[in-house]
Design an enzyme around this catalytic site. Sequence first.
Site, PDB file in Angstrom:
ATOM      1  N   HIS A  67      -1.216   1.261  -9.779  1.00 40.93           N
ATOM      2  CA  HIS A  67      -2.556   1.778  -9.492  1.00 40.93           C
ATOM      3  C   HIS A  67      -3.182   1.153  -8.239  1.00 40.93           C
ATOM      4  O   HIS A  67      -4.238   1.590  -7.786  1.00 40.93           O
ATOM      5  CB  HIS A  67      -3.475   1.559 -10.702  1.00 40.93           C
ATOM      6  CG  HIS A  67      -4.375   2.713 -10.979  1.00 40.93           C
ATOM      7  ND1 HIS A  67      -4.819   3.578  -9.990  1.00 40.93           N
ATOM      8  CD2 HIS A  67      -4.924   3.169 -12.125  1.00 40.93           C
ATOM      9  CE1 HIS A  67      -5.597   4.492 -10.517  1.00 40.93           C
ATOM     10  NE2 HIS A  67      -5.680   4.282 -11.812  1.00 40.93           N
ATOM     11  N   ASP A 127      -3.059   6.881  -7.142  1.00 39.30           N
ATOM     12  CA  ASP A 127      -4.117   7.265  -8.069  1.00 39.30           C
ATOM     13  C   ASP A 127      -3.629   8.398  -8.966  1.00 39.30           C
ATOM     14  O   ASP A 127      -2.547   8.954  -8.768  1.00 39.30           O
ATOM     15  CB  ASP A 127      -5.406   7.655  -7.335  1.00 39.30           C
ATOM     16  CG  ASP A 127      -5.196   8.803  -6.349  1.00 39.30           C
ATOM     17  OD1 ASP A 127      -4.317   9.655  -6.600  1.00 39.30           O
ATOM     18  OD2 ASP A 127      -5.924   8.841  -5.334  1.00 39.30           O
TER      19      ASP A 127
END
Length: 425
Positions: free
Chosen positions: A395, A399
């Site tokens: 992350h 995304d």
Amino acid sequence: MSIDFILPDIGEGIVECELVEWLVKEGEVIVEDQPIADVMTDKALVQIPAMHSGVIDKLYYKQGEIAKVHSPLFSMTPEGDTSTNDTVDAEIESKPEVGTQADSTASADNTAVATATVVSAPVVNSSHTTENGKALASPAVRRVARELDINIHQVAGSGKKGRVYKDDVVAHSQQGSCAISTGTVQGTLIGGTRVEPIRGIKKIMATAMQNSVSTIPHFTYCEEIDLTELIALRGELKEVYAKQDIKLTMMPFFMKAMSLAIKEYPLVNSKVNEDCTELTYFDDHNIGMAVDSKVGLLVPNIKYVQTKSILELANDIMRLTNDARSGRVASEDLKGGTITISNIGAIGGTVATPIINKPEVAIVALGKLQKLPRYNDQGEVEARSIMQVSWSGDHRVIDGGTIARFCNLWKSFLEKPSHMLVHMS
């Protein structure tokens, strides 16, 4: 004149390895290229061949001991005693060992994350057949016996000619646990424990997974893929190519579709540096596949997937799967991966939360294939071949929107094989 064989640099930063089994004895006459020893690194089981013909003078390590890189492994007197050197660098040979009865039934599709082995008591053969005074057992089975502190010559083998399998060793260990058990309840052992060291592949896997989870913020994205059309296409092709000794599994299609999707979303084929200040994008698509091998979890990778055809990928996958199952994967095949596929569905399960193979930034777990009811375009219910897939992404880099769009493109290639073929160059 006696010369020392020096254990060479095996690469990948490996500085030591476990001496699994000597294949020769002191005083034995050997020939050039004859296997001398099996050693286990943190990556794989590899074999040390003889560089010269001659006589073995001394073995410097006992089975189970840790041998150091750049140190003498054994000494020998070359045939004719013509050598003027007192040390010779050994070479590492990484070849698939011949499969035993226990592992010969595994299919080439059975690439997966490591899983626990369910052990049942085997039918015991009372004869302890040996070959040249040695119990009939593979190096991996001998290693299990050493870790459990069991003399493998005392284990009754259940295989042909008394061959000893892992199940036999474990069953023997459980029988011996009576001595340390604190008691029984209606014939059931209670209170017993045993301790075994974490070594080799299991050690490197544990360290890698701990490092990945502690340094990478994971997130998981799940989707389902309708593989009905792809399965039909593969069914038409696999019998044709089976005559050419090519086993056409589903994995080449998954890899090629992933490579095509990477061209549109190169971010998923990158790595981030330790302080997360820069990204490195890889031009090559080196796609790894997690294999549940007999020595633990291995993740060999197919190099340059973007340049290869489905059939070329099928051959590469077949070779690496066989190598991985035997534990003898060349170090080059374990290095340089850029993204990974884990086929956990070959064992079972539909949804997973796979752990990223650092320094990669994405991994996908394939669930088992299921026949499920789905509505068609006319609103009618029909049976379709459905697979759940689970992506984990870094992350810091990826995304949710990026992984969703990338997965949708990958899915479109798999659901409509003709769409994939059009995009292949």
